[in-house]
Motif scaffolding. Structure first.
Motif, PDB file in Angstrom:
ATOM      1  N   ASP A   1       0.840  -1.186   0.000  1.00 39.90           N
ATOM      2  CA  ASP A   1       0.000   0.000   0.000  1.00 39.90           C
ATOM      3  C   ASP A   1       0.884   1.247   0.000  1.00 39.90           C
ATOM      4  O   ASP A   1       0.643   2.198  -0.755  1.00 39.90           O
ATOM      5  CB  ASP A   1      -0.913  -0.037   1.231  1.00 39.90           C
ATOM      6  CG  ASP A   1      -1.951   1.070   1.182  1.00 39.90           C
ATOM      7  OD1 ASP A   1      -2.485   1.316   0.084  1.00 39.90           O
ATOM      8  OD2 ASP A   1      -2.203   1.695   2.224  1.00 39.90           O
TER       9      ASP A   1
ATOM     10  N   GLY B   1       2.142   2.116  -3.229  1.00 38.92           N
ATOM     11  CA  GLY B   1       1.080   2.386  -4.200  1.00 38.92           C
ATOM     12  C   GLY B   1       0.662   1.182  -5.011  1.00 38.92           C
ATOM     13  O   GLY B   1       0.154   1.323  -6.125  1.00 38.92           O
TER      14      GLY B   1
ATOM     15  N   ARG C   1       9.558   9.332  -9.355  1.00 36.50           N
ATOM     16  CA  ARG C   1       8.594   8.767  -8.399  1.00 36.50           C
ATOM     17  C   ARG C   1       9.291   7.793  -7.454  1.00 36.50           C
ATOM     18  O   ARG C   1       9.021   7.774  -6.258  1.00 36.50           O
ATOM     19  CB  ARG C   1       7.452   8.083  -9.153  1.00 36.50           C
ATOM     20  CG  ARG C   1       6.537   9.089  -9.865  1.00 36.50           C
ATOM     21  CD  ARG C   1       5.062   8.773  -9.639  1.00 36.50           C
ATOM     22  NE  ARG C   1       4.762   7.441 -10.162  1.00 36.50           N
ATOM     23  CZ  ARG C   1       4.307   7.206 -11.386  1.00 36.50           C
ATOM     24  NH1 ARG C   1       4.050   8.219 -12.183  1.00 36.50           N
ATOM     25  NH2 ARG C   1       4.069   6.001 -11.795  1.00 36.50           N
TER      26      ARG C   1
END
Ligand SMILES: Nc1ncnc2c1ncn2[C@@H]1O[C@H](COP(=O)(O)OP(=O)(O)O)[C@@H](O)[C@H]1O
Ligand SMILES: [Mg+2]
Length: 237
Positions: A140, A143, A192
């Protein structure tokens, strides 16, 4: 500010002194590392730079206890790892170190979640409820909770690397070593991933040492060290 030796040991996740490595192949010997001295503090986010062939991967392998140095001392989390047997090293590595490689090295027949949990499986010999819970929380965090049950071969390059980051953090290691973790990713995915690494480093107090050719990645780190002629040169910060 001066500190006593005990305080310094507490503050440091890694202390390497005089690390040398010579590869011998027939009658050719290559003296790659010529006296590496390096201290890493808790929760530091550090770039490891140097030209191709300068010895970054060799150094990361030695610091990760995957390769023995020809000379020198390495202490990780206060433990002198040079003296440990292979059996002790395997256990030590699994609990104390996380790895992220350029090519993720995920287990292809396993799901994303199973890959993340694997370092805990190695310790406990089975999938515990606590490990499953932590594995799902880590997925989680990176992502990917919607991909928990996907086989790792079905994930994109960036997704695989995020699974590899979650796996590296599974056993809450104080030190994660990353060897060109974004070498295979496009720019957007690179940013990212680096932002994610930095966030988890801050959140979990994990130290990261990240080898990279990318000056923009180094600029996002707290500190940059360069391998030059087999030794460490600190870049001005
Ligand atoms: N197992 C090995 N046997 C012989 N030479 C090696 C081995 N691994 C690395 N080298 C040599 O050590 C040098 C440093 O390699 P490496 O650590 O992979 O550099 P970098 O990661 O900075 O590109 C290179 O000259 C490489 O050819
Ligand atoms: Mg390399």
């Amino acid at each position: 500010m001066s500190r006593d030796a005990g305080g310094a040991a507490d503050r440091l996740v890694l202390r390497a002194r005089g690390v040398e490595k010579t590869f011998v192949d027939g009658d050719v010997s290559t003296h790659v590392l010529r006296g590496i001295d390096l201290d890493l503090e808790r929760a530091a986010f550090v770039a490891l730079m140097g030209p191709s062939g300068s010895g970054k991967s060799t150094l990361l392998s030695i610091l990760g206890t995957l390769l023995r140095p020809s000379a020198g001392e390495v202490a990780i989390a206060g433990e002198n790892v040079i003296g440990l047997s292979e059996t002790r090293l395997t256990a030590f590595r699994n609990r104390t170190l996380g790895f992220v490689f350029q090519y993720h090295h995920l287990l292809p027949d396993f799901t994303a979640l199973e890959n993340v949990i694997f370092p805990s499986f190695v310790i406990h010999g089975r999938e515990t409820a606590a490990a499953r819970k932590r594995g799902l929380a880590l997925l989680d965090r990176v992502g990917l909770s919607a991909r928990a049950r996907y086989r790792s071969t079905k994930l994109s390059g960036g997704q695989k690397q995020r699974v590899a980051v979650a796996r590296a953090l599974m056993n809450r290691p104080p030190l994660v070593l990353a060897d060109e973790p974004t070498g295979n990713l496009d720019r957007e995915t690179t940013w990212r991933l680096v932002d994610l690494l930095k966030e988890v480093a801050d959140e979990q107090g994990t130290t990261f040492l990240i080898s990279t050719h990318d000056a923009e990645i180094a600029a996002r780190c707290d500190r940059t060290v360069n391998v030059v002629d087999g030794r460490i040169e600190e870049a001005p910060s």
